[in-house]
Scaffold this active site. Sequence first.
Site, short mmCIF file in Angstrom:
data_model
loop_
_atom_site.label_atom_id
_atom_site.label_comp_id
_atom_site.label_asym_id
_atom_site.label_seq_id
_atom_site.Cartn_x
_atom_site.Cartn_y
_atom_site.Cartn_z
CB SER A 148 -0.94 -0.01 1.21
OG SER A 148 -0.21 0.00 2.43
CG ASP A 149 4.19 1.58 2.70
OD1 ASP A 149 4.22 0.57 1.97
OD2 ASP A 149 4.85 1.66 3.76
CB THR A 150 5.69 0.37 -2.19
OG1 THR A 150 6.34 -0.12 -1.02
CG2 THR A 150 6.70 0.51 -3.30
#
Length: 713
Positions: free
Chosen positions: A471-473
């Site tokens: 999700s954050d990448t």
Amino acid sequence: MVYLKQLNLKDFTHPNEKTANGISTGIVDEDECTDLYGWRLLDELGRQTWHYMHTDENAKAWPQSIADKHHLGLPLPLPDLSPAVTPLQCATNAFSFFSHLQLPPGNWACEYGGPLFLMPGLVITWYVTETPIPEPIAIEMKRYLFARQNPEDGGWGLHIEGESSVFGTALNYVTLRLLGADEEDRRMIKARGKLHRLGGAVNGPHWAKFWLSVLGVMGWEAVNPVPPELWLLPDWVPVAPWRWWIHMRQVFLPMSYIWSKKWAYPLTELTRQLREELYTQPYSSINFAAHRNTISDKDNYHPKSRILRPINWMLVNIWNPYLRTQSLIDCAERWAFDLIRREDENTDYSNLGPVSGPMNFLACYIEHGADSYSVKRHRERMHDFLWMKDEGMLMNGTNGVQTWDTSFLIQAALECDIASNPNWKPSLIKALEFLDNQQIREDVPETSVCYRHRRKGAWSFSTKEQGYTVSDTTSEALKAVILLQRLPGFPKLVSDERIKDAVDTLLTMQNASGGFASYENIRGSKHLEYLNSAEVFGRIMVEYDYPECTTAVVTALSLFSTHDPEYRKADIARTLDGAVKYVRNAQRPDGSWYGSWGICFTYAGMFALESLASVGEIYQSSDRARRACEFFLAKQKEDGGWGESYKSCETCQYQQHANSQVVQTCWAVIGLMHAEYPDQDPIARGIKLVMSRQLPQGGWAQEAIEGVFNKSW
């Protein structure tokens, strides 16, 4: 070229890098070493592997790059830069330095090490599959492990700053012996002494007992059950493995197959010796079944629950001998291996990570045989996890951080307003080309059968071949792409349609709480932690919401809304509202947030303040932001910096590091700036510390470790 030489590690240390993570702190002898000028890093569209040049002719044909020299700790052919007087000059010097480290595909590489329980699984797998270990790799692996040996007691911990444990000491002792270390080496004698004082290998945790049983130096009776029959449970069952955190289930999958086979390597002269070296009593006298639950206090971070213990007893004493029929075993093993096969094919055998990868390798060896394609491809892929540095060769925690680091470097250049500078623009165009290449364009075949989350439009932490949505990448890469492509003179490589694919994937990842996890939605109850059998890790059984992942998604979707205000407008607004509510609710009474992907309260606080600022909550207008800023300010050290120990991750309470850390100082300063903290003095003091530690060529020295996952590694 001199192939081997005697090395004094002092020849390769920087006088200002005497920290636990910066240089060797272990028991250092003059030791056999390869010629560091002989190593080369090959980057094939993000796939990174190290190669050793055996001859002068090969070395001349493939010159060592500046990036190679940097990663190996060798002197760089770069001039010293004018000392920075302003923060912007400091940033410009930094980008000048990092531009020399960019690799041909456009990405950056780095060490992603720290854990000391990874290499043993690989080396044991190499040994039992009779995979030849190239001599340069064996030499450098030994050198690294000796460099990271605890100088006081001779043991090894869970990670490079951890206390010596049975898990670390037993497995790394075995690894060194398999790599050729002599049992009479004084360092091995000291390690053996520490292991024996900890009660011997029988006091190791579950994963240690598994690997020692595979090697044939421990009886399988000592390993608590890992039944593949769990994979036959209907999906609606609350404990079904598809509900577990992706890393846990991908480790359990091949582990259960191998456990069910009770596969062990035939006894050799070396393993016969290890049987006598690892224990405090003769091997033949050990009742391994009596040691299923014995564990050293140093390893027992997450004790087996009162629920798991009787379950294990019933599996051992009732299920296995009376109810576990051969037809059921065959069915479970077939289905487990089919899932292993799908994971291998979906990742081109790179697998999710360096724990499950060697296990999948061994499972293929058992199922397909030594000469099969799957075994040959796994042999090739294992090198993706290896990393060479001045201390020797280690095993990274993933097959790299290519997409993650590249995305942030782009954003850093944009924040400093130097992206359009003709000196740096070509480098940033190459970085954009890399992100364009690495975006995942399709879902895996039969997504639901593989229990995989949607991935079309996403970015993986490392490479698209590894292929797992993060999700954050995805969020950070999406921000980098949108921001860079909107600048004049930069090509629009990632189309609006593909940008929308990334947004669509992010919108599927929100949990009921409003927060976001790492790889997929939360699928199971946190009560599944009662079934955590790993013992050395916490919060490992299911996904959790994370302030840092949630903030990344919030900022990405907010930016996208300025790029295309109408696309899924209501869905994005609803998602952002829920996400910010989660961030508010996750704040502790003292103003902090617990972080899971960096150390710890500093890391999470930086992201959380960015989330609050995105909806107008800053120091002047928000009690939450004020409390967060006050928490940060209370932790600032006298020298103006911040430094938080990895112990915060273990204890869930802020623990000061002995020294300020450049990275954590940056995190704290960024958080205060997002909150628009009105007093510039603490911010300026933090920046001054960061500037004071910049090295003459523009980089910074490695200091203490910056991240511990699952509370303990």
